[in-house]
Enzyme design. Structure first.
Site, mmCIF file in Angstrom:
data_model
loop_
_atom_site.group_PDB
_atom_site.id
_atom_site.type_symbol
_atom_site.label_atom_id
_atom_site.label_comp_id
_atom_site.label_asym_id
_atom_site.label_seq_id
_atom_site.Cartn_x
_atom_site.Cartn_y
_atom_site.Cartn_z
ATOM 1 N N ASP A 35 0.867 -1.177 0.000
ATOM 2 C CA ASP A 35 0.000 0.000 0.000
ATOM 3 C C ASP A 35 0.902 1.225 0.000
ATOM 4 O O ASP A 35 1.623 1.461 0.975
ATOM 5 C CB ASP A 35 -0.906 -0.039 1.245
ATOM 6 C CG ASP A 35 -1.847 1.161 1.279
ATOM 7 O OD1 ASP A 35 -1.754 2.038 0.381
ATOM 8 O OD2 ASP A 35 -2.659 1.220 2.217
ATOM 9 N N LEU A 36 0.870 1.971 -1.104
ATOM 10 C CA LEU A 36 1.775 3.123 -1.178
ATOM 11 C C LEU A 36 1.443 4.182 -0.144
ATOM 12 O O LEU A 36 2.274 5.029 0.173
ATOM 13 C CB LEU A 36 1.787 3.716 -2.593
ATOM 14 C CG LEU A 36 3.028 3.232 -3.367
ATOM 15 C CD1 LEU A 36 2.871 1.807 -3.813
ATOM 16 C CD2 LEU A 36 3.376 4.149 -4.503
ATOM 17 N N ALA A 59 -0.284 3.985 -9.144
ATOM 18 C CA ALA A 59 -0.625 5.411 -9.111
ATOM 19 C C ALA A 59 -2.069 5.548 -8.654
ATOM 20 O O ALA A 59 -2.871 4.616 -8.794
ATOM 21 C CB ALA A 59 -0.465 6.052 -10.490
ATOM 22 N N TYR A 60 -2.368 6.714 -8.122
ATOM 23 C CA TYR A 60 -3.760 7.119 -7.911
ATOM 24 C C TYR A 60 -4.137 7.831 -9.202
ATOM 25 O O TYR A 60 -3.655 8.938 -9.473
ATOM 26 C CB TYR A 60 -3.848 8.052 -6.698
ATOM 27 C CG TYR A 60 -5.259 8.497 -6.391
ATOM 28 C CD1 TYR A 60 -5.933 7.977 -5.289
ATOM 29 C CD2 TYR A 60 -5.907 9.425 -7.198
ATOM 30 C CE1 TYR A 60 -7.236 8.382 -5.008
ATOM 31 C CE2 TYR A 60 -7.206 9.826 -6.922
ATOM 32 C CZ TYR A 60 -7.858 9.302 -5.831
ATOM 33 O OH TYR A 60 -9.145 9.702 -5.553
ATOM 34 N N THR A 100 3.132 11.701 -15.861
ATOM 35 C CA THR A 100 1.995 12.021 -16.733
ATOM 36 C C THR A 100 2.144 13.349 -17.481
ATOM 37 O O THR A 100 2.773 14.295 -16.978
ATOM 38 C CB THR A 100 0.708 12.084 -15.869
ATOM 39 O OG1 THR A 100 -0.372 12.541 -16.675
ATOM 40 C CG2 THR A 100 0.853 13.017 -14.683
ATOM 41 N N ASP A 101 1.474 13.419 -18.631
ATOM 42 C CA ASP A 101 1.363 14.675 -19.387
ATOM 43 C C ASP A 101 0.550 15.719 -18.614
ATOM 44 O O ASP A 101 0.596 16.901 -18.926
ATOM 45 C CB ASP A 101 0.712 14.418 -20.762
ATOM 46 C CG ASP A 101 -0.642 13.716 -20.663
ATOM 47 O OD1 ASP A 101 -0.821 12.888 -19.743
ATOM 48 O OD2 ASP A 101 -1.538 13.999 -21.492
ATOM 49 N N TYR A 124 -4.390 15.683 -9.256
ATOM 50 C CA TYR A 124 -3.668 14.528 -9.808
ATOM 51 C C TYR A 124 -2.328 14.980 -10.404
ATOM 52 O O TYR A 124 -1.267 14.435 -10.078
ATOM 53 C CB TYR A 124 -4.534 13.835 -10.873
ATOM 54 C CG TYR A 124 -3.794 12.812 -11.701
ATOM 55 C CD1 TYR A 124 -3.410 11.587 -11.155
ATOM 56 C CD2 TYR A 124 -3.470 13.064 -13.042
ATOM 57 C CE1 TYR A 124 -2.714 10.647 -11.923
ATOM 58 C CE2 TYR A 124 -2.789 12.129 -13.810
ATOM 59 C CZ TYR A 124 -2.412 10.921 -13.253
ATOM 60 O OH TYR A 124 -1.737 9.992 -14.006
HETATM 61 N N1 LIG Z 1 -4.033 6.052 -17.435
HETATM 62 C C1 LIG Z 1 -3.576 7.110 -18.097
HETATM 63 O O1 LIG Z 1 -4.239 7.629 -18.998
HETATM 64 C C2 LIG Z 1 -2.226 7.684 -17.764
HETATM 65 C C3 LIG Z 1 -1.796 8.829 -18.460
HETATM 66 C C4 LIG Z 1 -0.548 9.368 -18.170
HETATM 67 C C5 LIG Z 1 0.256 8.779 -17.226
HETATM 68 N N2 LIG Z 1 -0.167 7.686 -16.556
HETATM 69 C C6 LIG Z 1 0.725 7.101 -15.543
HETATM 70 O O2 LIG Z 1 1.098 5.804 -15.991
HETATM 71 C C7 LIG Z 1 1.293 4.951 -14.861
HETATM 72 C C8 LIG Z 1 0.432 3.694 -15.018
HETATM 73 O O3 LIG Z 1 -0.939 4.089 -15.104
HETATM 74 P P1 LIG Z 1 -2.098 3.027 -15.377
HETATM 75 O O4 LIG Z 1 -2.988 3.630 -16.384
HETATM 76 O O5 LIG Z 1 -1.523 1.677 -15.573
HETATM 77 O O6 LIG Z 1 -2.847 3.105 -13.957
HETATM 78 P P2 LIG Z 1 -3.958 2.129 -13.365
HETATM 79 O O7 LIG Z 1 -4.461 1.197 -14.411
HETATM 80 O O8 LIG Z 1 -4.910 2.998 -12.617
HETATM 81 O O9 LIG Z 1 -3.132 1.248 -12.330
HETATM 82 C C9 LIG Z 1 -2.630 1.775 -11.146
HETATM 83 C C10 LIG Z 1 -2.272 0.631 -10.228
HETATM 84 O O10 LIG Z 1 -1.906 1.197 -8.965
HETATM 85 C C11 LIG Z 1 -2.591 0.456 -7.962
HETATM 86 N N3 LIG Z 1 -2.777 1.229 -6.750
HETATM 87 C C12 LIG Z 1 -3.702 2.191 -6.509
HETATM 88 N N4 LIG Z 1 -3.599 2.606 -5.236
HETATM 89 C C13 LIG Z 1 -2.593 1.901 -4.668
HETATM 90 C C14 LIG Z 1 -2.013 1.878 -3.381
HETATM 91 N N5 LIG Z 1 -2.456 2.647 -2.372
HETATM 92 N N6 LIG Z 1 -0.983 1.042 -3.154
HETATM 93 C C15 LIG Z 1 -0.533 0.225 -4.128
HETATM 94 N N7 LIG Z 1 -1.047 0.203 -5.357
HETATM 95 C C16 LIG Z 1 -2.063 1.025 -5.631
HETATM 96 C C17 LIG Z 1 -3.909 0.101 -8.592
HETATM 97 O O11 LIG Z 1 -4.535 -0.935 -7.853
HETATM 98 P P3 LIG Z 1 -6.135 -1.067 -7.904
HETATM 99 O O12 LIG Z 1 -6.458 -1.507 -9.282
HETATM 100 O O13 LIG Z 1 -6.401 -2.068 -6.841
HETATM 101 O O14 LIG Z 1 -6.658 0.308 -7.590
HETATM 102 C C18 LIG Z 1 -3.463 -0.316 -9.978
HETATM 103 O O15 LIG Z 1 -3.018 -1.652 -10.001
HETATM 104 C C19 LIG Z 1 0.948 5.797 -13.633
HETATM 105 O O16 LIG Z 1 2.130 6.361 -13.124
HETATM 106 C C20 LIG Z 1 0.069 6.910 -14.197
HETATM 107 O O17 LIG Z 1 0.109 8.077 -13.410
HETATM 108 C C21 LIG Z 1 -1.394 7.111 -16.810
#
Ligand SMILES: NC(=O)c1ccc[n+]([C@@H]2O[C@H](COP(=O)([O-])OP(=O)(O)OC[C@H]3O[C@@H](n4cnc5c(N)ncnc54)[C@H](OP(=O)(O)O)[C@@H]3O)[C@@H](O)[C@H]2O)c1
Length: 292
Positions: A35-36, A59-60, A100-101, A124
């Site tokens: 848990d982060l 990430a959140y 992120t962007d 965010y």
């Molecule tokens: N999605 C986008 O469009 C986007 C765009 C730009 C950058 N990013 C970045 O890319 C990276 C990957 O994003 P993603 O889209 O793969 O995100 P995601 O699908 O939301 O996955 C995030 C992961 O983090 C876990 N998590 C959430 N709260 C946590 C906690 N307290 N402790 C440990 N784990 C926790 C989630 O678990 P649960 O599923 O159980 O919540 C999930 O497995 C991140 O750094 C994000 O900021 C994403």
């Protein structure tokens, strides 16, 4: 290579677990095993794993909810990564962290490079920027990979939403003033794994020599509207669509708790120049992602 992957169930983490497997021993964890927001247990898990590389894909990411859950967003996106960076440094492990962007305000008018000044508009974006700054100031052998508009066909994403809307509505209204680089999670994971593979056995000094912040996203950029049009054109079950027209809308037509940058496309040339890798054009990645 002994790798600790945090966030294995997320869009990116799921693909990373598979792409990293050929590189060595991968220990993959996710909430609630780690848990982060609970930094003591996070530190204990990292120390017990004794990794040589840590990849943080947690990430959140609930951009709108973050506006009312600011403390939690900062705990997961800023304080958690700071603790990970400190542990990486003290273990002599390399760290790969994603951002992120949305650290940008979207007013530049052309793709952002790494030296552009961030100015996040949302909790965010601010929490992710604080996380980046913590990783940078702690130092060690780290890569921060800023990406954009990540999607997978496995979890809910813009793809699944557009496909669902087109099955439920004759008219869709989609914003055409938000522009960025759609990024297939699998391509991002592959490029991450390949950059580690390129480092070879001597990966710590190799990565330390290239440490820093990089943009890494699908090649090219597009509006949400044209991205949606392409998704619907590639739908393997087009006969299920009831949608007859897609109309352009403005971001201001759909008020949301969080403000999003309008033009947040990322220029990824610095990553290509350093690692010799580039993600494919967003259209061809989308075609591969949606192929059945
Ligand atoms: N999605 C986008 O469009 C986007 C765009 C730009 C950058 N990013 C970045 O890319 C990276 C990957 O994003 P993603 O889209 O793969 O995100 P995601 O699908 O939301 O996955 C995030 C992961 O983090 C876990 N998590 C959430 N709260 C946590 C906690 N307290 N402790 C440990 N784990 C926790 C989630 O678990 P649960 O599923 O159980 O919540 C999930 O497995 C991140 O750094 C994000 O900021 C994403």
């Amino acid at each position: 290579m002994k790798i600790l992957l945090l966030g294995k169930n997320g869009q990116l983490g799921w693909e990373l677990q598979r792409c990293l497997a050929p590189l060595g021993e991968v220990r993959a964890l996710d909430y609630p095993e780690i848990d982060l927001a609970n930094r003591d247990s996070l530190r204990d898990s990292i120390r017990a794993s004794k990794p040589e590389v840590i990849i943080n894909a947690t990430a959140y990411t609930a951009v709108d909810r973050a506006e009312s859950e600011s403390d939690l967003a900062y705990a997961i996106n800023a304080a958690g990564p700071a603790a990970i960076a400190e542990e990486s440094k003290s273990l002599g492990a390399a760290l790969i962290h994603f951002s992120t962007d949305y650290v940008f305000d979207g007013t530049k008018g052309e793709p952002y490079v790494e030296t552009d000044t961030p100015n996040p508009l949302s909790v965010y974006g601010k929490s992710k920027l604080t996380g980046e700054q913590a990783v940078q100031s702690i130092g060690g052998a780290y890569l921060i990979l800023r990406t954009a508009w990540v999607y997978s066909t496995r979890r809910d994403s813009f793809i699944s939403k557009v496909l669902q809307w087109a099955r439920q509505n004759e008219t869709l209204k989609i914003v055409d003033d938000q522009v960025s680089n759609p990024t297939w999670a699998r391509m991002l994971a592959q490029a991450t794994a390949l950059s580690l593979a390129r480092a070879g056995n001597n990966f710590y000094p190799w990565l330390a020599g290239r440490k820093g912040l990089y943009h890494l996203a699908g090649d090219g950029y597009v509006s949400r509207l044209d991205w949606a049009r392409q998704i619907l054109a590639l739908d393997a079950h087009r006969e299920e669509q009831v949608c007859k027209e897609i109309l352009p809308a403005l971001t201001s037509d759909f008020p949301t708790p969080a403000q999003r940058p309008l033009f947040s496309a990322l220029d990824c040339d610095h990553f290509t120049a350093t690692f010799g890798l580039r993600l494919p054009a967003w259209e061809s990645a989308l075609r591969m992602a949606m192929e059945r």
